[in-house]
Design a protein around this motif. Structure first.
Motif, PDB file in Angstrom:
ATOM      1  N   GLY A 255       0.796  -1.229   0.000  1.00  0.00           N
ATOM      2  CA  GLY A 255       0.000   0.000   0.000  1.00  0.00           C
ATOM      3  C   GLY A 255       0.825   1.274   0.000  1.00  0.00           C
ATOM      4  N   TRP A 256       1.846   1.317  -0.822  1.00  0.00           N
ATOM      5  CA  TRP A 256       2.655   2.536  -0.952  1.00  0.00           C
ATOM      6  C   TRP A 256       2.295   3.341  -2.199  1.00  0.00           C
ATOM      7  N   ALA A 257       1.497   2.808  -3.069  1.00  0.00           N
ATOM      8  CA  ALA A 257       1.238   3.493  -4.346  1.00  0.00           C
ATOM      9  C   ALA A 257       0.389   4.742  -4.152  1.00  0.00           C
ATOM     10  N   THR A 258       0.646   5.704  -4.996  1.00  0.00           N
ATOM     11  CA  THR A 258      -0.208   6.876  -5.173  1.00  0.00           C
ATOM     12  C   THR A 258      -0.438   6.979  -6.686  1.00  0.00           C
TER      13      THR A 258
ATOM     14  N   SER B 279       1.170   5.914   8.619  1.00  0.00           N
ATOM     15  CA  SER B 279       1.682   6.721   7.501  1.00  0.00           C
ATOM     16  C   SER B 279       2.869   6.035   6.837  1.00  0.00           C
ATOM     17  N   LEU B 280       3.204   6.462   5.651  1.00  0.00           N
ATOM     18  CA  LEU B 280       4.406   5.953   4.992  1.00  0.00           C
ATOM     19  C   LEU B 280       5.660   6.507   5.647  1.00  0.00           C
ATOM     20  N   ASP B 281       5.585   7.748   6.129  1.00  0.00           N
ATOM     21  CA  ASP B 281       6.766   8.336   6.778  1.00  0.00           C
ATOM     22  C   ASP B 281       7.196   7.516   7.994  1.00  0.00           C
ATOM     23  N   ALA B 282       6.199   6.978   8.713  1.00  0.00           N
ATOM     24  CA  ALA B 282       6.545   6.161   9.880  1.00  0.00           C
ATOM     25  C   ALA B 282       7.387   4.961   9.443  1.00  0.00           C
ATOM     26  N   PHE B 283       7.031   4.351   8.311  1.00  0.00           N
ATOM     27  CA  PHE B 283       7.812   3.216   7.798  1.00  0.00           C
ATOM     28  C   PHE B 283       9.140   3.677   7.202  1.00  0.00           C
TER      29      PHE B 283
ATOM     30  N   GLU C  97       0.130  14.947   0.307  1.00  0.00           N
ATOM     31  CA  GLU C  97       1.531  15.092   0.702  1.00  0.00           C
ATOM     32  C   GLU C  97       2.438  14.163  -0.098  1.00  0.00           C
ATOM     33  N   GLU C  98       1.958  12.944  -0.382  1.00  0.00           N
ATOM     34  CA  GLU C  98       2.780  11.988  -1.139  1.00  0.00           C
ATOM     35  C   GLU C  98       2.930  12.422  -2.598  1.00  0.00           C
ATOM     36  N   MET C  99       2.060  13.349  -3.044  1.00  0.00           N
ATOM     37  CA  MET C  99       2.192  13.846  -4.415  1.00  0.00           C
ATOM     38  C   MET C  99       2.772  15.259  -4.416  1.00  0.00           C
ATOM     39  N   GLY C 100       3.311  15.692  -3.285  1.00  0.00           N
ATOM     40  CA  GLY C 100       3.993  16.986  -3.246  1.00  0.00           C
ATOM     41  C   GLY C 100       3.066  18.178  -3.088  1.00  0.00           C
ATOM     42  N   ILE C 101       1.834  17.952  -2.656  1.00  0.00           N
ATOM     43  CA  ILE C 101       0.877  19.036  -2.442  1.00  0.00           C
ATOM     44  C   ILE C 101       0.821  19.323  -0.941  1.00  0.00           C
TER      45      ILE C 101
ATOM     46  N   THR D 213      -9.925  12.657   6.396  1.00  0.00           N
ATOM     47  CA  THR D 213      -8.913  13.710   6.320  1.00  0.00           C
ATOM     48  C   THR D 213      -7.520  13.123   6.158  1.00  0.00           C
ATOM     49  N   GLU D 214      -7.234  12.060   6.895  1.00  0.00           N
ATOM     50  CA  GLU D 214      -5.856  11.548   6.857  1.00  0.00           C
ATOM     51  C   GLU D 214      -5.532  10.896   5.516  1.00  0.00           C
TER      52      GLU D 214
END
Lengths: 319, 319
Positions: A192-195, B310-314, B273-277, B265-266
């Motif tokens: 589940g990392w895809a965007t 979140s992905l950042d946590a990983f 955020e993952e797309m740079g927005i 919201t999350e």
């Protein structure tokens, strides 16, 4: 909008993906009932079981009983999964009932390969060389490369499109050595990392190098983005998707207990059909099967659509 | 990808949307705790309560206690909802704490208007004329038109982009009569009928006629397509989204018990955020608030991200 495909092939993996992760034992008869109900919805490809070590995946100790027990419906392909020669041999006992094919299964993340397969990428390539020979010896076609963790990895972090290209290239080298022609590459968002942007870039990189390969997507809804990612794939003309009814499933080795499973088949069908992309699936019938799946596993599944119902059901009421 | 916006404004509606639909009474202190926790995540606009008839919406009988009880954080706007003059007067008692503005609220579906507001579109326009006068008399700006059921309706079926344009035109006429200038139009997918294509067509139709209006999206995840729809909006440059932490909420008058609520919201923050927005939101902090919301309502919320993290946590773990 003209870049959307006219139709898509959906590979239903609910029985196989779903039952391996459920804590309680699911009766064989329930597994068969779900498989037979899925085949009545218009789905044309159903992965029904996994021939794996029952000590590692106790939920599939009854793979033989399922593979031998369901009533096949003409026109529907039934598939199974295996990871080694022992599993293959168990599956071959049912080759008159199953659509069997070999696959070169790699991970774009070396760390995930070690966690999931207990071997790094190089060792896995060696294993795939051997497995391809075994598949060919058994008379199975080998035309597909699968790339797990193609968009990111819980153990390794981000995965670049260049890394995906390298992984596909490694798989193609294995195929070439074995003298087989690859036609299909499946990119799996295992954790589940895809965007949508990562889908665009990953597919773009593979396509730029090998425009002749058909790309499929295996998406997980771990963080709620699976449908958005499928839509990004559709816009790039992807016509092959794996999914699970109700959103059954989730990878037992991804290190995320309770995380959502695969993209829901019924939400994928809704997305496609509402945008004019034919799936061949009767969505209302599929929603009923999703509710059957919830009764079988004994808990609510992630699919929102199971609770809301199809739009056609409301259109009929409103008319 | 260059058409994606650099940043978006997220209007958090979890407290207001979420608590009106929960069956059990939620203690006032818990509502306040959620509002105060949300304000610590970087969210800049939080809708905190609804001044509605407590006989119709018992979950908001304590609107005064909430509006007067939370500790405002500098730089955060707190909003409330009301549907009539009585509600407005109750809200005005807190105008030093609330960011208050009038809105011309219409439905693109006459049938939904009757079900939700007990009046058809024509009567509703008349009510909006009166309400706009009341808002202006109270010194509130009126710069926004809201269009409910903008992409489809459980009671009326499909809603065409032309119908949305007619509805916006009717709202603009009300504004013009009152001598106010509309800057914002919010299109609400109240019952989860939107698809990416409907988002593109609906926004396209409004924009073609009124390119100067800023369009916002209020999306529900009723059928699992909310994130895909948000992505379609982002690609069209939409920079304003309503959402609810955890996916709290759901419309009590939509005729779909158990259907999912608003877009989480999350998950919206993750997508952006993952797309740079930029969203300005600390996603890991927001996920913790989502888990707080689950403890408050006493059940699992629809957000997949709450379980996955979140992905950042990983990324931090993998680094």
């Amino acid at each position: 909008m003209s870049d959307l495909p006219a139709q898509v092939d959906i590979h239903e993996e609910g029985p196989r993906e779903g039952f391996q992760i459920e804590p309680g034992p699911i009766p064989t008869a329930d597994k068969i009932a779900l498989i037979e109900a899925l085949a009545e919805t218009g789905l044309r490809h159903i992965q029904i079981c996994s021939f794996v070590n029952p000590r590692l995946v106790p939920g599939w100790a009854d793979a033989e009983a399922v593979a031998g027990g369901f009533r096949p419906r003409p026109g529907v392909q039934y598939a199974a999964l295996w990871f080694n020669e022992n599993g293959l041999n168990r599956a071959l006992a049912f080759r008159d009932r199953l659509t069997m094919a070999g696959s070169i299964s790699l991970a774009a993340s070396d760390a995930f390969s070690r966690k999931n397969l207990n071997r790094g990428h190089a060792e896995n390539l060696e294993a795939m060389r051997k497995q391809t020979a075994v598949h060919l010896a058994a008379g199975l076609p080998v035309t597909r490369i699968g790339v797990m963790a193609a968009f990111g990895c819980n153990y390794q972090g981000d995965i670049s499109p260049a890394q995906v290209v390298r992984t596909v290239a490694d798989g193609l080298a294995v195929a070439e050595e074995a003298g087989v022609a690859i036609t299909d590459v499946s990119l799996a968002d295992t954790m589940g990392w895809a965007t949508p942007i990562r889908i665009e870039r990953g597919i773009g990189a593979v396509r730029e190098r090998w425009p002749e390969l058909r790309i499929g997507l295996h998406l997980h809804d771990t963080r709620g983005l699976a449908v958005a990612n499928a839509h990004a794939g559709l816009k790039l003309g992807v016509t092959k998707f794996d999914s699970t009814v109700g959103g059954l499933g989730g990878c037992p080795f991804a290190g995320q207990k309770g995380a959502a499973g695969n993209i829901c088949t019924e939400e994928l069908v809704l997305l496609c059909e509402e945008m004019g992309i034919a799936t061949g699936v009767d969505l209302d019938a599929l929603i009923e099967v999703g509710r059957l799946a919830e009764r079988i596993v004994g808990h609510q599944l992630p699919s929102e659509l199971l609770r809301a119902g199809s739009l056609d059901a409301f259109r009929r009421k409103a008319a």
